[in-house]
Structures are given as C-alpha cells and as structure tokens.
Design a protein around this motif. Structure first.
Motif, PDB file in Angstrom:
ATOM      1  N   ILE A 150      -5.738  -6.803 -26.812  1.00 51.61           N
ATOM      2  CA  ILE A 150      -5.116  -6.030 -25.571  1.00 51.61           C
ATOM      3  C   ILE A 150      -6.210  -6.428 -24.490  1.00 51.61           C
ATOM      4  O   ILE A 150      -6.227  -6.586 -23.256  1.00 51.61           O
ATOM      5  N   ALA A 168       7.669 -19.671 -10.583  1.00 49.32           N
ATOM      6  CA  ALA A 168       6.726 -20.006 -11.392  1.00 49.32           C
ATOM      7  C   ALA A 168       5.457 -19.519 -11.551  1.00 49.32           C
ATOM      8  O   ALA A 168       5.020 -19.393 -12.628  1.00 49.32           O
ATOM      9  N   PRO A 169       4.943 -19.137 -10.380  1.00 49.24           N
ATOM     10  CA  PRO A 169       3.636 -18.245 -10.518  1.00 49.24           C
ATOM     11  C   PRO A 169       3.406 -16.859 -11.489  1.00 49.24           C
ATOM     12  O   PRO A 169       2.877 -16.433 -11.992  1.00 49.24           O
ATOM     13  N   ILE A 218       2.310  -4.955 -27.457  1.00 53.88           N
ATOM     14  CA  ILE A 218       1.409  -4.756 -28.511  1.00 53.88           C
ATOM     15  C   ILE A 218       0.599  -3.463 -28.490  1.00 53.88           C
ATOM     16  O   ILE A 218       0.652  -2.884 -29.390  1.00 53.88           O
ATOM     17  N   TYR A 219       0.470  -2.958 -26.991  1.00 56.40           N
ATOM     18  CA  TYR A 219       0.016  -1.765 -26.942  1.00 56.40           C
ATOM     19  C   TYR A 219       0.750  -0.622 -27.734  1.00 56.40           C
ATOM     20  O   TYR A 219       0.345   0.360 -28.277  1.00 56.40           O
ATOM     21  N   PRO A 255       3.473 -16.546 -15.967  1.00 56.12           N
ATOM     22  CA  PRO A 255       2.299 -15.832 -16.775  1.00 56.12           C
ATOM     23  C   PRO A 255       1.987 -14.387 -16.590  1.00 56.12           C
ATOM     24  O   PRO A 255       2.035 -13.735 -17.513  1.00 56.12           O
ATOM     25  N   ILE A 256       2.314 -13.917 -15.454  1.00 59.64           N
ATOM     26  CA  ILE A 256       2.060 -12.586 -15.263  1.00 59.64           C
ATOM     27  C   ILE A 256       3.044 -11.711 -16.080  1.00 59.64           C
ATOM     28  O   ILE A 256       2.653 -10.738 -16.617  1.00 59.64           O
ATOM     29  N   SER A 283       1.094  -1.022 -31.565  1.00 59.04           N
ATOM     30  CA  SER A 283       0.104  -0.422 -32.241  1.00 59.04           C
ATOM     31  C   SER A 283      -0.394   0.952 -32.171  1.00 59.04           C
ATOM     32  O   SER A 283      -0.897   1.550 -32.989  1.00 59.04           O
ATOM     33  N   PHE A 286       0.752  -1.417   0.042  1.00 60.27           N
ATOM     34  CA  PHE A 286      -0.104   0.024   0.177  1.00 60.27           C
ATOM     35  C   PHE A 286       0.913   1.337   0.063  1.00 60.27           C
ATOM     36  O   PHE A 286       0.395   2.226  -0.654  1.00 60.27           O
ATOM     37  N   LEU A 324      -6.101  -9.980 -23.101  1.00 59.33           N
ATOM     38  CA  LEU A 324      -4.731  -9.963 -22.450  1.00 59.33           C
ATOM     39  C   LEU A 324      -5.033  -9.496 -21.003  1.00 59.33           C
ATOM     40  O   LEU A 324      -4.609  -9.999 -20.123  1.00 59.33           O
ATOM     41  N   THR A 360      -8.503   7.841 -27.529  1.00 58.67           N
ATOM     42  CA  THR A 360      -7.330   6.790 -27.410  1.00 58.67           C
ATOM     43  C   THR A 360      -6.245   7.213 -28.658  1.00 58.67           C
ATOM     44  O   THR A 360      -5.180   6.515 -28.600  1.00 58.67           O
ATOM     45  N   LEU A 365      -0.364 -24.287  -8.710  1.00 62.97           N
ATOM     46  CA  LEU A 365      -0.105 -23.747 -10.003  1.00 62.97           C
ATOM     47  C   LEU A 365      -0.706 -24.556 -11.275  1.00 62.97           C
ATOM     48  O   LEU A 365      -1.263 -24.239 -12.079  1.00 62.97           O
ATOM     49  N   THR A 390      -0.220   3.655 -34.980  1.00 61.51           N
ATOM     50  CA  THR A 390      -1.603   4.450 -35.478  1.00 61.51           C
ATOM     51  C   THR A 390      -1.301   5.818 -35.240  1.00 61.51           C
ATOM     52  O   THR A 390      -1.802   6.793 -36.380  1.00 61.51           O
ATOM     53  N   LEU A 407       2.310 -12.076 -19.820  1.00 59.81           N
ATOM     54  CA  LEU A 407       0.753 -11.360 -20.071  1.00 59.81           C
ATOM     55  C   LEU A 407       1.214  -9.684 -20.086  1.00 59.81           C
ATOM     56  O   LEU A 407       0.913  -9.042 -21.099  1.00 59.81           O
ATOM     57  N   LEU A 408       1.901  -9.421 -19.185  1.00 59.44           N
ATOM     58  CA  LEU A 408       1.991  -8.060 -18.905  1.00 59.44           C
ATOM     59  C   LEU A 408       2.973  -7.324 -20.080  1.00 59.44           C
ATOM     60  O   LEU A 408       2.830  -6.620 -20.774  1.00 59.44           O
ATOM     61  N   LEU A 434       3.431  -8.773 -22.995  1.00 60.36           N
ATOM     62  CA  LEU A 434       2.475  -8.941 -24.464  1.00 60.36           C
ATOM     63  C   LEU A 434       1.556  -7.629 -24.431  1.00 60.36           C
ATOM     64  O   LEU A 434       1.763  -6.896 -25.296  1.00 60.36           O
ATOM     65  N   LEU A 435       1.132  -7.363 -23.103  1.00 59.27           N
ATOM     66  CA  LEU A 435       0.216  -6.204 -23.291  1.00 59.27           C
ATOM     67  C   LEU A 435       0.928  -5.014 -23.658  1.00 59.27           C
ATOM     68  O   LEU A 435       0.448  -4.222 -24.459  1.00 59.27           O
TER      69      LEU A 435
END
Lengths: 413, 501
Positions: free
Chosen positions: B9, A387-388, A402-403, A391-392, A406, A71, B12, A101, B110, A410, A395-396, A398-399
């Motif tokens: 996005i 390991a947990p 890609i953003y 994926p985070i 793109s 926090f 994701l 956007t 997991l 644009t 994913l982050l 990639l997010l």
C-alpha cells in the motif's frame, strides 16, 4: 470533464435574475435545493473568474474555473468527513485490536474516506456527491443514535438535493413507520397496533412537508411544477444511460442484440425491420428492442418493486433495529440499480457506501462487501477514459482493493 | 515480512502521488527556443539514437553542444538510447534528427513521464523498500512508516516528476542507495558495483565517494591487511575497475574521446554561481562580492579545499572505526557539507530518518523549501504545497517527532554533558531547538506566501529568490554544525556505550 461543464452552465443559468429557458444542452435536472446550492456557488465564483458566469460562454474552461470548482468539491467534502465521524461513533469496537489500524472504526473511516468510487467520481470525473453522501450517512447515523426526527429531516433535505435517493426512500419510509411510529413491540417482535403514535407520524409528516414546501414552493407559485418534474424525471431518456450501467437491462439488451444477430443469420428476421440506431453509440436516446419485448418505465418500476418487496417485508414484520434498516437500505439501492430506468453506473455507490458500515461488523457482510465493492469500482472504470488517467485509476483501485481485503481479513481473523 | 500488504500500500501511495504530480506542467513547457530540462532529455534520446557513439559528446553539425549537449556520464546516454528505441517504436517523430526539436504533445509527455515512473519502480523504490526492511531494532510498523515518509519526500518527486530534471534523479539515487545497502549489510562487492553504476550515471555521486572509500578501506583494515583484508581490497578494486571499463568501453578507444567526455562532465569554467542556489557563496556574495573579486578557478579550488577539510575528520574516524551507523552519519554530514558549499543538487537525508526523525524531517522540509524559486518557475506551486504537507503529516504521525525532541533523542546528550562542565546552566538545548524549528517553519511559510502573492520591488527583481537562498542557507549552516557535533561527540562516547552495529 463533462459534468464540470454541466455544472458550469447551471451556475451561469442560476445567476440570471429570472428562471431560464433551455439555453444549452446541459440544463438543470436536479431538484431545487441543488439549484440553490449552485446559486450560492455562483456568487462565490464571481471572485475567481467572472467569465465563468456568462450564459453565452458555454463549454467555458480556464484554470481558475477549474481551481474554483475543485476547491468547492473539496470544501463541501467537509460535510462528508463529519458524517463519517458520526458513523464511526455508531460502530462498537467489540473486537478491539491492539493498534489503531486494526480497530473497526479506523478501517471504516478509511473505507469511506478513501472510497475509490467516490474519489474518482467527485474529484476527477467531477460531481458533488461527497457532501450528498455525507448527508445520507449522517441521516443513517442519526437513526442509529435514535434521533429519528433529525434522520428524517436530513433525508428529506437530501431528496431535494438529488432525487436519485428516491431509490432508498422505501427503506426509510417503512423503517420510520414501523420502528418509530409504533413505539413498542409485542414480546415476540411482531407489531403492536395500539402503540401507534399519532404525534410521531404527524411530526414526521410535518418535517417532510415543510422541507418539500421550502424546495418546491417557489416553483409551485410560479406554476412551473410540471416543467420541474419533467426535468427531474426525463423518461424520454431511454432505458439505459449512454454508458450502460451494469444492471439487468444491460444483460437484457445484450441478449436482444445476440438474438437479433442470430435471427439475421438464420433469416428469421427481415433486415429492413431492424432499427438503425445502436444502443451503445454513447448518445442518450430512445430505442426499441428487436427480438425481445420493449421495456417501458412502468415495467422497470414493477420489477424494482418486486425486487425490494422481500427486504421491505422483513423490515416490517421482523424489524432488527437500525442494522436491519441499513440492510434494507442497501438492498433497495441495489434492486433499484438492477432494475431501474436510465440508471447511471455511479448509482452503485449508493449501495457500496452504506454497505461499508455493515462490513466492519460481521464477517459475512465483509465478504459480500468485498465482492460488491471490487466489481462496483471496476465498473466505474469507463468513466475515466483518457490515457493520463489510466495509471491513476489502476493505482487507486489497487490501493483500495488491497487495503479493504487485507484490513477486513485481519479484522475477522 | 508479515505486513507485506501494508508495504504494498505504501508503494502504491508513492506511485500514485508521483503520477498525479506528473500530470502538471514540466520545465520549459511551451517556452521556445531553449525550452527546458524536459527538452534536454528528449534531445538526448534524439542524439543517442541517430548518431554513432563517437559523436555523442562532440560538437558537430548534427550535434550542437550549445543546445543541451550531453554532460552526464555514459550510463545516462545508454539509458536515453534505450528510451529512444521505445520512442521509435511508438512514434518516430519524437526523436527524428533536427526536426523533432521542441516537440511537445500530450502523448509525448505521457511517454516521458512513464519512462521516469518505470525507472523509479525498477531501481529506486525497491532500494527504499529493502533499505527499510533491513533496518535493525525497530518494529515492522516503524519500518513501513519509514518507507512511506521516504517515498513521500517532496523534493525528489517534484524534481523528477514535475520539473523533469536534467537526469532521472531517482536512478542515480537508487543506485547509490543500493550501494549503501550493500555496504551496510556486508555485501561489499555488490554495494561497490552499485555505487560505481551510480557514479557512471551521474557524476555528482562522486561527492559520496569519499565516505564510501573510507568506509570500505576501514573494513579492509579491520580484517587485517595481511590476510582477508587484502583479498577484499583487491576484489573491490577489480570490481570498481571492471564496472568503469564496462561503462566507458566505447570511449576508451581513443584518448581524445575520453578527454572530451571528461570535459563535458566537469565544466570547470561554469563556476559556482549557477542560478542562485542556496549555498554559502551566494549568501556570502550579498555581503562581499566574491564573484567579482576572485577568479573562477580560485573559487573552485577554495570550495574543494573547504569541503575536503571539513570532511576529513569524519572520514578518518570512519576509516579507523568502520561502523554502519558511522557510515550513515558521515554520509549525512557529507550532504550538509555539499549543500553548504555547492548545492548543485541535494540529497535526501532519509537514511537516518528513523534515528533522528525530528532533525531529518526539518532538514527535508528546508531542502524542499530551497527549491521554491525553481518550482515556481515551472508553475508547480500547488503540487509542492500539497506534497510538502502530506510529507510533514506522514512524518509527524509516523514518528511523533514533536515528542522526540529531548536531548537524548536528538543524540546531543554527550555534547550537552560536555558543555555543562563549563556552563552548568546549559539545560535549555532542546527547547532552544524547538523554538528554532518554529521560527524556521514560520519564516518558510511566510516567504512562500510572499513570493506567491507579492511582486518584488523594481530595483531588486530577484529579492525573493535571494531571500529563499539566504534562509535555506542559514538552516543548512545550522544542520552542518549539528551533524558535526553528532559525529564528533559520537566518537567520544562510542567507546563507552554498547556496540552499535
């Protein structure tokens, strides 16, 4: 988790009435303002979990501690959000897209607020970089807005929070001297010596002096200044950090290793002369190179200075206003990253975040930014190794990637 | 679609939120001897892998039905078997017969979380994306915003990734959504196949079968029973029968097998009072102790009758005038009815999010709130608060719901016109609804705060859970009335307005 425990022990140490000696492996190695910040935090921490503050409780971890620390980072990020807001004001929306956007301001704010590197370093790996970068962005924004004194003040304060920002201090120094202390230029853009303003120089000097006095004063009075400096600049720590930052010295080390292996195979080297310690063992220590000459801190300093010289020259001889300053700043950060002594891989953020400001304004900068940010963020992957978290981070990453690709595509269609 | 990268996005973001929620605790973590739903899932993998098919639903020394016996249709069992094969490849200890009871470890957690994510990715998320892309008459941006809001719906995320519900909700929901999609886009056979798969995954989907049935029947009638309609009817019947046979094949060998499975699926002796759920019976029970007055089977029959009767008008209308929108609205009404009377589980009303954003958002918030006691038991307060806030903010910004509270937007125009014939001063409907929304949200927030910070009084230990039930139930009652009004008045004005596809 480790930096969290580090900060834990600092919070404990600060809560003591007298200056602590080295009580654990994680002693304070940031400048005094950060120490005061931890002191304030420790007083708030009392209400969350008293046990956290016991100096003997090294490596203490509980869910309340975790909650408090997370926090606190989120709370301090308010400064970062404010700084992003100020930076967006400095961006002119020349290419006004029809929708929200597609506006540069929106893209910049997303690129800064959702910066992958900052997210994982601050909120997962755990540090307080958010508000520090907020201070830096705020000082940059102030320089854009021609409020130079405030910019200088914020940067001075920042330096005393975390001295890593010394990497970009040359840019600030040269810019302020050239574009603020010399109030006018000749028509061809070169320097006009008689426009030198003593008042401005002195006021800048005063600001820096006062801030430094506030920070280092108490320790000067206690005669602890050498100790403070030795903690701030631990040159005994070795050329590379435990996890190699992907800079020039990493390549140098790798080359050295390859050559030593080849040398052993071809019997040029005597196996007894090879030091046993491995450079990648993950511990912070000193070591020698086997084939190539060893590198000293002075060497790295000289290399860094040579690397930043071109941009500094440009800033002095052909100042292009705040944008030129920003470019110089980014280059200083990058050069220091490449050639510095004991660089952390997180230092790449020092180059990425200011570059974001440049990326939404010129297409050329945008493409360089994309390369820098993608590789820089990828190099941060080893920071999260459980390991947990896999994926985070994927994913982050990639997010963000890609953003950024793109949206910038644009924008500069 | 032009803005494919924005949709990527959104997906994701949905995946990231899901995975971060899954890092939290699960139901029954560290609570022997029964643990929780997470253990139930693991146990089913153990059972399906180690025992032959014939023993899956029977009580035996190897398969103690009291300890999380299988009570979902065969497709769930096959899915568990598939997961078990993967588990065996990674670590056989996880599914060893008998010895793996109560197995808990970081690696296993997991693994289980990953299976949920993969099931979601393969079935539910594509359905949502396709559904949003196929929505007509709205801009691309709205479609993407729709997808974002649906994917951020907290209830589903918290149950599947936090609590680790007894079954992978997203799979059955995904299949049902494929069914809705298929049937709305005139791919009737695929749609009915998908829906049969949904039923065979989770028998709760039977609730939705009535509108499906009526809608498809209506379509057949429309095409004329003598020609194409009859052909369609036959084809549909064959598809349904074939899919059921395929799924139940191993259990059709003996009559006893089939009966036992049915007994496990429909435990009629369980009654209506499962764990203080927010339905009408629990609320009613506070005033009038029906639980003690009426015997169990009467309660059940009463519920079924009420449900059926309240649905009947809408279903008849659907049969006579099959329209895609009418179908969706009937499904909506069905949700509220089911919630009202049963609420074993809820279904997100996301299908009409784009058409009635304000009410849908409100409905979804209330449905998430009704889960509060369950989530608190699993220590999921933080993720639930954060995801609810994220969902709310996403809905508010995507649909600007607070601007869409006029009578026309709420689809109440025809209703209020009819009322104004008798009461000329009835002009305050939208303001009334706004106030109600405000009151509802404030009550929910207050109750949440109270449940978290205060201890209930000694004499009434379940006070807060019951209060949560009660408040949710009141809200659902309101929604029930609202959706009924929409459907009824939609039928009256449907003939006057332009054709709605």
């Amino acid at each position: 988790m480790l930096p969290r425990l580090v900060l834990n022990s600092w919070t404990q140490a600060i809560h003591l009435p007298s200056p602590p000696k080295a009580t654990s492996e994680w002693t304070l190695d940031y400048p005094p303002f950060f120490a005061w910040f931890e002191y304030i935090l420790s007083h708030v921490a009392k209400y969350f979990d008293q046990e956290m503050l016991n100096v003997r409780n090294l490596n203490y971890s509980s869910s309340r501690t975790l909650l408090f620390q997370r926090f606190s980072v989120i709370f301090m990020d308010v400064l970062f959000v404010y700084a992003v807001h100020e930076c967006c004001k400095c961006i002119d929306g020349k290419k006004v897209g029809k929708e929200l956007t597609e506006k540069p301001k929106f893209i910049l704010s997303v690129l800064l607020l959702w910066n992958f590197g900052l997210l994982i370093v601050d909120h997962i790996h755990f540090q307080y970089n958010g508000f520090l970068f907020g201070l830096m962005l705020l000082s940059i924004a102030r320089l854009f807005q021609k409020r130079h004194m405030e910019g200088a003040f914020f940067f001075a304060v920042l330096l005393h929070f975390k001295h890593i920002y010394l990497y970009v201090a040359p840019a600030y120094g040269v810019y302020l001297l050239r574009s603020y202390c010399f109030t006018a230029n000749k028509p061809d853009g070169s320097i006009r010596w008689n426009s030198f303003s003593f008042v401005r120089v002195i006021s800048l000097g005063l600001v820096v002096f006062l801030v430094s006095a506030l920070s280092l004063g108490p320790f000067l009075a206690l005669n602890q200044l050498p100790q403070v400096f030795s903690r701030l600049f631990p040159f005994k720590r070795g050329l590379c950090h435990a996890y190699w930052a992907p800079n020039f010295w990493a390549l140098y080390n790798a080359l050295d290793k390859v050559l030593s292996v080849i040398g052993l195979k071809l019997k040029f080297l005597d196996p007894n002369n090879i030091p046993k310690a491995s450079m990648t063992s993950g511990l912070v220590q000193q070591f020698q190179h086997t084939v190539l000459p060893s590198v000293t801190p002075l060497t790295t300093l000289i290399c860094t200075l040579i690397a930043i010289l071109p941009s500094i020259f440009c800033l002095w001889f052909k100042p292009q206003g705040p944008r030129g300053f920003l470019r110089c700043l980014t280059l200083c950060a990058l050069s220091s990253f490449m050639f510095g002594w004991h660089v952390h891989e997180k230092a790449i953020l020092l180059a990425i975040l200011p570059m974001s400001l440049l990326s939404v304004q010129k297409a050329g900068d945008a493409s360089i930014f994309l390369i820098l940010t993608t590789t820089g963020h990828y190099s941060l992957f080893p920071l999260l190794f459980t390991a947990p978290e896999l994926p985070i981070k994927i994913l982050l990453m990639l997010l963000f990637t890609i953003y950024s690709i793109s949206s910038l595509k644009t924008l500069f269609r | 679609m032009e803005k494919w990268y924005l949709m990527t996005i959104v997906v994701l973001i949905g995946l990231t939120v899901r995975w971060t929620v899954s890092l939290n605790s699960y139901s029954g973590a560290g609570k022997p001897p029964m643990f929780g739903d997470y253990e139930a899932q693991r146990h089913w993998q153990e059972i399906t892998f180690n025992l032959p098919v014939k023993q899956w639903y029977f009580n035996s020394s190897d398969n103690n039905l009291q300890y999380w016996g299988l009570d979902y249709p065969p497709l769930t069992a096959y899915h568990s078997l598939l997961c078990a094969y993967v588990a065996k490849f990674i670590n056989p200890d996880w599914i060893a017969l008998h010895t793996s009871r109560g197995y808990e470890s970081q690696a296993h957690k997991l693994f289980m979380r990953t299976t949920v994510l993969i099931a979601d990715l393969l079935i539910y998320i594509p359905a949502v994306v396709l559904y949003c892309c196929c929505l007509k008459d709205i801009s691309t941006k709205k479609k993407i915003a729709n997808a974002l809001c649906i994917l951020l719906y907290p209830g589903l995320i918290l149950i599947d990734y936090g609590h680790f519900q007894n079954i992978y909700n997203s799979v059955s929901l995904g299949f049902a959504l494929w069914g809705v999609l298929g049937v709305s886009c005139d791919w009737d056979l695929l749609g009915s196949l998908a829906f049969c798969l949904a039923i065979n995954y989770k028998q709760m989907e039977l609730y939705h079968s009535l509108p499906f049935f009526c809608f498809l029947l209506g379509k057949c009638f429309k095409k004329g029973l003598k020609g194409k309609g009859f052909v369609l009817l036959v084809k549909l019947a064959c598809t349904v029968v074939a899919s059921f046979v395929l799924c139940w094949l191993p259990f059709f060998t003996e009559r006893e097998q089939t009966l036992q499975v049915l007994r496990r699926l429909f435990p009629v002796d369980r009654g209506l009072f499962e764990d203080k759920v927010a339905n009408i019976w629990c609320s009613f029970n506070v005033f009038l102790k029906i639980r003690d007055i009426l015997p169990r089977h009467i309660q059940l029959i009463m519920s079924f009758c009420f449900t059926f009767l309240s649905l009947l008008p809408a279903c008849i209308k659907l049969t006579l005038q099959p329209s895609s929108k009418g179908f969706r609205l009937t499904l909506l009404k069905l949700y509220s009815v089911i919630l009202f009377f049963f609420l074993y589980h809820f279904r997100p009303v996301c299908l009409v999010l784009s058409e009635i954003p304000f009410m849908s958002t409100w409905f979804l918030l209330v449905s998430t709130f009704s889960l509060l006691p369950l989530l608190l038991k699993d220590e999921l307060l933080m993720p639930s608060v954060v995801t609810t806030m994220a969902f709310f903010i996403a809905c508010v910004t995507s649909f600007s719901i607070f601007e869409k509270t006029s009578e026309e937007e709420l689809q109440l125009k025809s209703f209020s016109i009819s009322v104004r014939k008798y009461l000329p001063c009835f002009t305050f409907l939208s303001r009334m609804i706004q106030y109600l929304f405000l009151i509802s949200v404030i009550t929910m927030v207050l109750l949440t705060l109270m449940t978290v910070t205060l201890d209930p009084p000694q004499k009434l230990p379940d006070l807060f859970s019951v209060l949560v039930c009660f408040v949710s139930c009141l809200n659902f009652l309101f929604f029930l009335v609202y959706f009924n009004i929409i459907i009824m008045w939609d039928s009256k004005s449907g003939r006057n307005q332009k054709k709605i596809s």
